[in-house]
Enzyme design. Structure first.
Site, PDB file in Angstrom:
ATOM      1  N   LYS A  22       0.713  -1.292  -0.016  1.00 58.30           N
ATOM      2  CA  LYS A  22      -0.128  -0.060   0.073  1.00 58.30           C
ATOM      3  C   LYS A  22       1.035   1.199   0.054  1.00 58.30           C
ATOM      4  CE  LYS A  22      -1.938   1.849   4.025  1.00 58.30           C
ATOM      5  NZ  LYS A  22      -1.495   3.369   3.999  1.00 58.30           N
ATOM      6  N   ASN A  23       1.954   1.172   0.877  1.00 63.09           N
ATOM      7  CA  ASN A  23       2.584   2.510   1.110  1.00 63.09           C
ATOM      8  C   ASN A  23       3.611   2.811  -0.009  1.00 63.09           C
ATOM      9  OD1 ASN A  23       1.156   3.043   3.409  1.00 63.09           O
ATOM     10  ND2 ASN A  23       2.920   2.684   4.666  1.00 63.09           N
ATOM     11  N   CYS A 117      -4.989  13.238  13.387  1.00 62.66           N
ATOM     12  CA  CYS A 117      -5.600  11.847  13.144  1.00 62.66           C
ATOM     13  C   CYS A 117      -5.293  11.149  14.352  1.00 62.66           C
ATOM     14  CB  CYS A 117      -4.966  11.293  11.968  1.00 62.66           C
ATOM     15  SG  CYS A 117      -3.403  10.410  12.457  1.00 62.66           S
ATOM     16  N   ARG A 122       0.485  14.536  13.569  1.00 59.70           N
ATOM     17  CA  ARG A 122       1.068  14.279  12.427  1.00 59.70           C
ATOM     18  C   ARG A 122       0.984  15.629  11.331  1.00 59.70           C
ATOM     19  NH1 ARG A 122      -0.968   8.620  10.257  1.00 59.70           N
ATOM     20  NH2 ARG A 122       0.606   8.786   8.932  1.00 59.70           N
ATOM     21  N   ASP A 308       4.414   0.402  12.105  1.00 60.72           N
ATOM     22  CA  ASP A 308       3.470   0.017  11.368  1.00 60.72           C
ATOM     23  C   ASP A 308       3.194  -1.679  12.008  1.00 60.72           C
ATOM     24  OD1 ASP A 308       2.516   2.368  10.478  1.00 60.72           O
ATOM     25  OD2 ASP A 308       3.012   1.534   8.288  1.00 60.72           O
ATOM     26  N   ARG A 400      -9.023  -0.215   4.361  1.00 61.34           N
ATOM     27  CA  ARG A 400      -7.985   0.781   3.881  1.00 61.34           C
ATOM     28  C   ARG A 400      -6.713  -0.001   3.612  1.00 61.34           C
ATOM     29  NH1 ARG A 400      -6.457   4.894   7.555  1.00 61.34           N
ATOM     30  NH2 ARG A 400      -4.872   4.918   5.838  1.00 61.34           N
TER      31      ARG A 400
END
Ligand code: UD1
Length: 421
Positions: A22-23, A117, A122, A308, A400
């Site tokens: 994803k990233n 968030c 952030r 993560d 997501r």
């Protein structure tokens, strides 16, 4: 809102294919804005954030076509506006990644500020200050970043903090700038390197890839034709399924992945008692039916232990043997999963950015919900070993960032089902 129900107790075993990262996919899709020619991206994961990115590019007037194998072809020459609106940015902070390429190629960008968030404030100050140093005129007004420039100018930028999307935004800004940009204290995450390789494939001149000093010699245009680029495998998805297998004392073989991007994670899994073997593109983990041992770790930028993966290891520690201390140094408020795990009977003591986890023989299923992506995944993992049923609410976070999570876990023998809203 969809929910997941997990009945704990099954020992995971079997094989899985890992999806594209994803990233890496998000910055690479944003980077297609820089090319004059159509570009095709392959190994795109099936995720909500990808849909959001396609909407983001689509509303700018860009043509996107997606085939049944999840290859996305992007024609950015049809662009009509240079904007990332609040409605999309608020659902996906990574939308900020269009700022650098829009400004660099079209000299104009209007991007909503991401705001706060669940895992901390952030800010994006490093993105903005660095673009100003490259000559951009930036005004922040009514929640939007309005940026303009005739042509960005290369310069030396020493980043105050290691920032992943910050490095990516500046990398994309610098490829079409006039002169050379030197990015120091750059992030070295594999996804940053994947973006740099993609930019070079389109015609950029970037050296120092995989190091914390990136040198970008600006070019007038990225004019390479017929580009087809495949995204690297997702190291966080890989790590998540490894922990899921370890916590259930199981065995799993993950294919189409990159063990070389997971050194710190594999080291901690070995410390937890896992037997790990790997080849170029696969990893096998076997607990031989044993309970994992608690591990102590500290998150930090790559190649250190990834933030993560912090929540998933917290889940493992709460049922492991002994005491494990987890220190979060990247985000100030990334322990939202702890309270939910405590409701499942976990013994965790939170002291500012440290979670002291004492493993219990037993945790119990409960209704839980999480406010961010990896925290949600950690609750699913905890549910795999909890006694009875765990109901995980607000799983749009999981959708997501995890490609078909309930199908993949079912394939490994977990008892998990989705309840549609
Ligand atoms: C990216 C990842 C995310 C991961 C994180 C850290 C994507 C789409 N997301 O997020 O999954 O958890 O890296 O590995 O790739 N900071 C500032 N000012 C800035 C920018 C960042 O102070 O201008 C701070 C942040 O608040 C944070 C730290 O720097 O404390 C690292 O954040 P950063 O690497 O930028 O995270 P993201 O790129 O948002």
């Amino acid at each position: 809102m969809d929910k997941l129900i997990i009945t704990g107790g099954a020992q995971l075993s079997g094989e899985l294919r890992i999806s594209g990262a994803k990233n890496a996919a998000l910055p690479i899709l944003a980077a297609t804005l820089l090319s004059e020619n159509p570009v095709t991206i392959g190994n795109i994961p099936h995720l909500h954030d990808i849909t959001t990115t396609m909407q983001l590019l689509g509303q700018m007037g860009i043509q996107l076509t997606i085939d049944e194998k999840m290859n996305i072809e992007v024609h950015s020459s049809t662009i009509t506006k240079y904007e990332a609106p609040y409605e999309l940015v608020k659902t996906m902070r990574a939308s900020i990644l269009v700022l650098g390429p829009l400004l660099s190629r079209f000299g104009e960008a209007h991007v909503s500020l991401p705001g706060g968030c669940a895992i901390g404030s952030r800010p994006v100050d490093i993105h903005i200050d660095s673009l100003i140093k490259m000559g951009a005129d930036i005004q922040v007004e009514a929640g939007y970043i309005h940026a303009k420039v005739k042509r960005l100018k290369g310069c030396r930028l020493v980043l105050d903090k290691v920032t992943v999307t910050g490095t990516e935004n500046l990398l994309m800004a610098a490829v079409l700038a006039e002169g050379t940009t030197i990015l120091e204290n750059a992030a070295k995450e594999p996804e940053v390197s994947d973006l740099a390789h993609f930019l070079n494939a389109m015609g950029a001149k970037i050296t120092g890839i995989d190091t914390d000093i990136l040198t970008i010699e600006g070019v007038d245009k990225l004019d390479k034709k017929e580009i087809h680029y495949n995204i690297i495998p997702d190291r966080i998805e890989t790590g998540t399924y490894l922990v899921a297998a370890a916590i259930t004392r199981g065995r799993v073989k993950l294919k189409d992945t990159r063990p070389d991007t997971l050194d710190a994670v594999l080291e901690k899994l070995k410390e937890a008692g896992a037997d790990i073997t790997s080849g170029d593109d696969w990893i096998e983990l076997d607990m031989h039916g044993k309970r994992p041992k608690a591990v102590t770790l500290r998150t930090a930028p790559y190649p250190a232990f990834p933030t993560d993966m912090q929540a998933q290891f917290t889940a493992m520690n709460i049922v492991a043997e002994g005491v494990g201390i987890i220190t979060e140094t990247v985000f100030e408020n990334r322990f939202m999963h702890v309270q939910e795990m405590q409701r499942m009977g976990a013994n965790i003591q939170l002291e500012s950015n440290t979670a002291i986890c004492t493993g219990s023989e037993k945790i119990t299923g409960a209704p839980v919900m999480a406010t961010d992506l990896r925290a949600s995944a950690s609750l699913v993992i905890a549910g795999l070993v909890a006694e009875g049923e765990t109901l995980v609410d607000r799983i749009y976070h999981i959708d997501r960032g995890y490609d078909h999570i309930e199908e993949k876990l079912s394939q490994l023998g977990a008892t998990i089902r989705r309840i549609p809203r």
